[in-house]
Design a protein around this motif. Structure first.
Motif, PDB file in Angstrom:
ATOM      1  N   ARG A   1       0.837  -1.199   0.000  1.00 34.12           N
ATOM      2  CA  ARG A   1       0.000   0.000   0.000  1.00 34.12           C
ATOM      3  C   ARG A   1       0.872   1.248   0.000  1.00 34.12           C
ATOM      4  NH1 ARG A   1      -4.393   1.488   4.638  1.00 34.12           N
ATOM      5  NH2 ARG A   1      -6.005   2.398   3.320  1.00 34.12           N
ATOM      6  N   SER A   2       2.007   1.144  -0.651  1.00 33.50           N
ATOM      7  CA  SER A   2       3.005   2.203  -0.640  1.00 33.50           C
ATOM      8  C   SER A   2       2.591   3.402  -1.494  1.00 33.50           C
ATOM      9  CB  SER A   2       4.339   1.652  -1.153  1.00 33.50           C
ATOM     10  OG  SER A   2       5.220   2.685  -1.494  1.00 33.50           O
ATOM     11  N   HIS A   3       3.135   4.573  -1.150  1.00 33.26           N
ATOM     12  CA  HIS A   3       2.898   5.778  -1.940  1.00 33.26           C
ATOM     13  C   HIS A   3       3.499   5.658  -3.338  1.00 33.26           C
ATOM     14  CE1 HIS A   3       7.066   6.576  -0.673  1.00 33.26           C
ATOM     15  NE2 HIS A   3       7.128   7.322  -1.751  1.00 33.26           N
ATOM     16  N   GLU A   4       4.446   4.723  -3.511  1.00 34.87           N
ATOM     17  CA  GLU A   4       5.075   4.546  -4.814  1.00 34.87           C
ATOM     18  C   GLU A   4       4.067   4.142  -5.889  1.00 34.87           C
ATOM     19  OE1 GLU A   4       8.103   4.998  -5.999  1.00 34.87           O
ATOM     20  OE2 GLU A   4       8.971   5.720  -4.126  1.00 34.87           O
ATOM     21  N   ILE A   5       2.987   3.491  -5.487  1.00 31.11           N
ATOM     22  CA  ILE A   5       1.992   3.013  -6.461  1.00 31.11           C
ATOM     23  C   ILE A   5       1.245   4.182  -7.106  1.00 31.11           C
ATOM     24  CG2 ILE A   5      -0.087   1.612  -6.745  1.00 31.11           C
ATOM     25  CD1 ILE A   5       1.214  -0.059  -4.289  1.00 31.11           C
ATOM     26  N   PRO A   6       0.601   5.086  -6.319  1.00 30.04           N
ATOM     27  CA  PRO A   6      -0.001   6.246  -6.980  1.00 30.04           C
ATOM     28  C   PRO A   6       1.039   7.187  -7.594  1.00 30.04           C
ATOM     29  CG  PRO A   6      -0.192   6.436  -4.586  1.00 30.04           C
ATOM     30  CD  PRO A   6       0.285   5.052  -4.868  1.00 30.04           C
ATOM     31  N   TYR A   7       2.224   7.243  -7.005  1.00 30.04           N
ATOM     32  CA  TYR A   7       3.284   8.091  -7.565  1.00 30.04           C
ATOM     33  C   TYR A   7       3.600   7.672  -9.001  1.00 30.04           C
ATOM     34  CZ  TYR A   7       8.052   9.687  -8.483  1.00 30.04           C
ATOM     35  OH  TYR A   7       9.171  10.226  -9.078  1.00 30.04           O
ATOM     36  N   LYS A   8       3.794   6.390  -9.223  1.00 37.36           N
ATOM     37  CA  LYS A   8       4.121   5.905 -10.569  1.00 37.36           C
ATOM     38  C   LYS A   8       2.944   6.070 -11.521  1.00 37.36           C
ATOM     39  CE  LYS A   8       7.572   2.535  -9.017  1.00 37.36           C
ATOM     40  NZ  LYS A   8       7.883   1.077  -8.852  1.00 37.36           N
ATOM     41  N   PHE A   9       1.727   5.829 -11.002  1.00 36.26           N
ATOM     42  CA  PHE A   9       0.554   5.909 -11.876  1.00 36.26           C
ATOM     43  C   PHE A   9       0.299   7.341 -12.331  1.00 36.26           C
ATOM     44  CE2 PHE A   9      -3.837   6.126 -13.131  1.00 36.26           C
ATOM     45  CZ  PHE A   9      -4.083   4.899 -13.720  1.00 36.26           C
ATOM     46  N   LEU A  10       0.541   8.313 -11.465  1.00 40.19           N
ATOM     47  CA  LEU A  10       0.156   9.692 -11.732  1.00 40.19           C
ATOM     48  C   LEU A  10       1.241  10.530 -12.411  1.00 40.19           C
ATOM     49  CD1 LEU A  10      -1.651  10.269  -8.339  1.00 40.19           C
ATOM     50  CD2 LEU A  10      -2.764  10.093 -10.576  1.00 40.19           C
TER      51      LEU A  10
ATOM     52  N   GLU B   1       3.152  12.399 -15.077  1.00 40.71           N
ATOM     53  CA  GLU B   1       2.706  13.052 -16.317  1.00 40.71           C
ATOM     54  C   GLU B   1       1.251  13.505 -16.274  1.00 40.71           C
ATOM     55  OE1 GLU B   1       5.074  13.248 -18.901  1.00 40.71           O
ATOM     56  OE2 GLU B   1       6.450  12.207 -17.542  1.00 40.71           O
ATOM     57  N   TYR B   2       0.515  13.141 -15.225  1.00 39.09           N
ATOM     58  CA  TYR B   2      -0.903  13.512 -15.159  1.00 39.09           C
ATOM     59  C   TYR B   2      -1.062  14.975 -14.761  1.00 39.09           C
ATOM     60  CZ  TYR B   2      -5.716  13.828 -13.490  1.00 39.09           C
ATOM     61  OH  TYR B   2      -7.015  14.228 -13.274  1.00 39.09           O
ATOM     62  N   LYS B   3      -2.090  15.622 -15.354  1.00 35.93           N
ATOM     63  CA  LYS B   3      -2.443  16.987 -14.989  1.00 35.93           C
ATOM     64  C   LYS B   3      -3.950  17.038 -14.781  1.00 35.93           C
ATOM     65  CE  LYS B   3       1.311  19.047 -17.695  1.00 35.93           C
ATOM     66  NZ  LYS B   3       1.664  19.998 -18.792  1.00 35.93           N
ATOM     67  N   GLY B   4      -4.377  17.478 -13.594  1.00 32.06           N
ATOM     68  CA  GLY B   4      -5.807  17.548 -13.325  1.00 32.06           C
ATOM     69  C   GLY B   4      -6.102  17.371 -11.850  1.00 32.06           C
ATOM     70  N   TRP B   5      -7.317  16.972 -11.568  1.00 31.38           N
ATOM     71  CA  TRP B   5      -7.776  16.773 -10.199  1.00 31.38           C
ATOM     72  C   TRP B   5      -7.629  15.310  -9.809  1.00 31.38           C
ATOM     73  CZ3 TRP B   5      -9.554  20.967  -7.357  1.00 31.38           C
ATOM     74  CH2 TRP B   5      -9.819  22.131  -8.078  1.00 31.38           C
ATOM     75  N   LEU B   6      -7.258  15.086  -8.567  1.00 29.47           N
ATOM     76  CA  LEU B   6      -7.216  13.743  -8.002  1.00 29.47           C
ATOM     77  C   LEU B   6      -8.111  13.710  -6.772  1.00 29.47           C
ATOM     78  CD1 LEU B   6      -5.959  10.848  -7.739  1.00 29.47           C
ATOM     79  CD2 LEU B   6      -4.250  11.906  -6.227  1.00 29.47           C
ATOM     80  N   GLN B   7      -9.095  12.808  -6.786  1.00 30.44           N
ATOM     81  CA  GLN B   7      -9.983  12.680  -5.628  1.00 30.44           C
ATOM     82  C   GLN B   7      -9.730  11.337  -4.949  1.00 30.44           C
ATOM     83  OE1 GLN B   7     -14.252  12.055  -6.099  1.00 30.44           O
ATOM     84  NE2 GLN B   7     -14.628  13.502  -4.436  1.00 30.44           N
ATOM     85  N   THR B   8      -9.458  11.405  -3.639  1.00 35.81           N
ATOM     86  CA  THR B   8      -9.180  10.196  -2.862  1.00 35.81           C
ATOM     87  C   THR B   8      -9.738  10.376  -1.453  1.00 35.81           C
ATOM     88  OG1 THR B   8      -7.093  10.935  -1.867  1.00 35.81           O
ATOM     89  CG2 THR B   8      -6.967  10.001  -4.089  1.00 35.81           C
ATOM     90  N   ASP B   9      -9.580   9.337  -0.650  1.00 33.32           N
ATOM     91  CA  ASP B   9      -9.781   9.532   0.783  1.00 33.32           C
ATOM     92  C   ASP B   9      -8.494  10.159   1.348  1.00 33.32           C
ATOM     93  OD1 ASP B   9      -7.927   7.481   1.003  1.00 33.32           O
ATOM     94  OD2 ASP B   9      -9.416   5.958   1.496  1.00 33.32           O
ATOM     95  N   ASP B  10      -8.407  10.259   2.655  1.00 34.06           N
ATOM     96  CA  ASP B  10      -7.274  10.974   3.250  1.00 34.06           C
ATOM     97  C   ASP B  10      -6.128  10.043   3.627  1.00 34.06           C
ATOM     98  OD1 ASP B  10      -6.064  13.354   3.941  1.00 34.06           O
ATOM     99  OD2 ASP B  10      -6.756  13.304   6.013  1.00 34.06           O
ATOM    100  N   TYR B  11      -6.003   8.930   2.940  1.00 37.21           N
ATOM    101  CA  TYR B  11      -4.890   8.022   3.204  1.00 37.21           C
ATOM    102  C   TYR B  11      -3.572   8.718   2.874  1.00 37.21           C
ATOM    103  CZ  TYR B  11      -1.826   3.953   2.716  1.00 37.21           C
ATOM    104  OH  TYR B  11      -0.784   3.064   2.836  1.00 37.21           O
ATOM    105  N   GLU B  12      -2.626   8.661   3.780  1.00 32.49           N
ATOM    106  CA  GLU B  12      -1.404   9.446   3.707  1.00 32.49           C
ATOM    107  C   GLU B  12      -0.563   9.141   2.470  1.00 32.49           C
ATOM    108  OE1 GLU B  12       1.171  12.376   4.511  1.00 32.49           O
ATOM    109  OE2 GLU B  12      -0.759  12.003   5.520  1.00 32.49           O
ATOM    110  N   ALA B  13      -0.674   7.927   1.916  1.00 30.06           N
ATOM    111  CA  ALA B  13       0.140   7.562   0.757  1.00 30.06           C
ATOM    112  C   ALA B  13      -0.108   8.498  -0.424  1.00 30.06           C
ATOM    113  CB  ALA B  13      -0.155   6.121   0.342  1.00 30.06           C
ATOM    114  N   TYR B  14      -1.346   8.968  -0.586  1.00 32.17           N
ATOM    115  CA  TYR B  14      -1.645   9.887  -1.691  1.00 32.17           C
ATOM    116  C   TYR B  14      -0.952  11.235  -1.467  1.00 32.17           C
ATOM    117  CZ  TYR B  14      -5.231   6.466  -2.879  1.00 32.17           C
ATOM    118  OH  TYR B  14      -5.895   5.302  -3.210  1.00 32.17           O
ATOM    119  N   ASN B  15      -0.987  11.724  -0.235  1.00 32.45           N
ATOM    120  CA  ASN B  15      -0.325  12.989   0.067  1.00 32.45           C
ATOM    121  C   ASN B  15       1.183  12.887  -0.172  1.00 32.45           C
ATOM    122  OD1 ASN B  15      -2.760  14.207   0.991  1.00 32.45           O
ATOM    123  ND2 ASN B  15      -2.541  13.131   2.938  1.00 32.45           N
ATOM    124  N   THR B  16       1.766  11.757   0.246  1.00 29.84           N
ATOM    125  CA  THR B  16       3.203  11.556   0.049  1.00 29.84           C
ATOM    126  C   THR B  16       3.549  11.479  -1.436  1.00 29.84           C
ATOM    127  OG1 THR B  16       3.312  10.353   2.146  1.00 29.84           O
ATOM    128  CG2 THR B  16       5.166  10.079   0.635  1.00 29.84           C
TER     129      THR B  16
END
Length: 202
Positions: free
Chosen positions: A123-132, A134-149
């Motif tokens: 459940r590492s922050h590396e997963i959304p980091y790699k996916f996102l 080059e992305y430009k726009g809005w990201l909607q998530t819950d407040d799980y810290e991995a997204y913030n990191t």
């Protein structure tokens, strides 16, 4: 006249069988051994090991489509992301009790939405980091810290074009719990405001 090519060359399974088996497995949670029994009942003998192997081969063949779906998601102005725990049995090098995660990303241009399910052992922050990247726009998530990191790391890399917004449904839970305990009119008022905002039937 040339015969049409199949997804898995030389296989006993055509696309209709593959689609049926995968849909039964992942949409209706029907294990391969039960699928095998159902097929056997109508005179089709396919062991569950074969059904499993076919699914793996099908996933490998569909990898370009999967990558295309990921690219499609990033063309829109909003991506919704979440992750949920899944249990995997008999995974090489891991115990059945080990935690695994299915990450889900939804997005794309209006009228062309796409969703991908990305299996990960963590459940590492590396997963959304790699996916996102080059992305430009809005990201909607819950407040799980991995997204913030992940977003902080992306900003450090120079990508300052992602704006992070949180989920009202998650925020509502805390006000609802408080209202259940206290019946405080302030909590009820906030619930009503969220109801109007989201057009929820609460």
């Amino acid at each position: 006249m040339a015969t049409p090519k199949h997804l898995i060359s030389g296989s006993i399974a055509d696309e209709s069988l593959l689609a049926w088996s995968i849909n039964e497995k992942f949409e209706y949670a029907l294990p391969f051994y039960r699928q095998s029994k159902r097929l056997s009942a109508i005179g089709i003998d396919i062991p569950r090991s074969t059904l499993s192997t076919l699914t793996i081969k099908c996933a490998e063949q569909c990898r370009p489509l999967y990558e295309l779906l990921k690219d499609t998601i990033k063309t829109g102005s909003v991506i919704n992301a979440d992750e949920t725990r899944v249990q995997v049995l008999k995974e090489k090098g891991r115990k059945a009790q080990d935690k695994s995660w299915m990450w889900v990303f939804l997005g794309g241009a209006a009228g062309k939405k796409a969703v991908v399910f990305q299996y990960e052992t963590g459940r590492s922050h590396e997963i959304p980091y790699k996916f996102l990247k080059e992305y430009k726009g809005w990201l909607q998530t819950d407040d799980y810290e991995a997204y913030n990191t992940a977003l902080k790391k992306l900003r450090d890399d120079g990508n300052k074009s992602i704006r992070h917004v949180l989920c009202w449904a998650h925020a509502r839970r805390y006000f609802y719990k408080y209202w259940e305990m206290s019946k405080a009119p302030e909590a009820k008022q906030i619930l009503e405001l969220i109801k109007k905002l989201l057009n929820l039937k609460i």
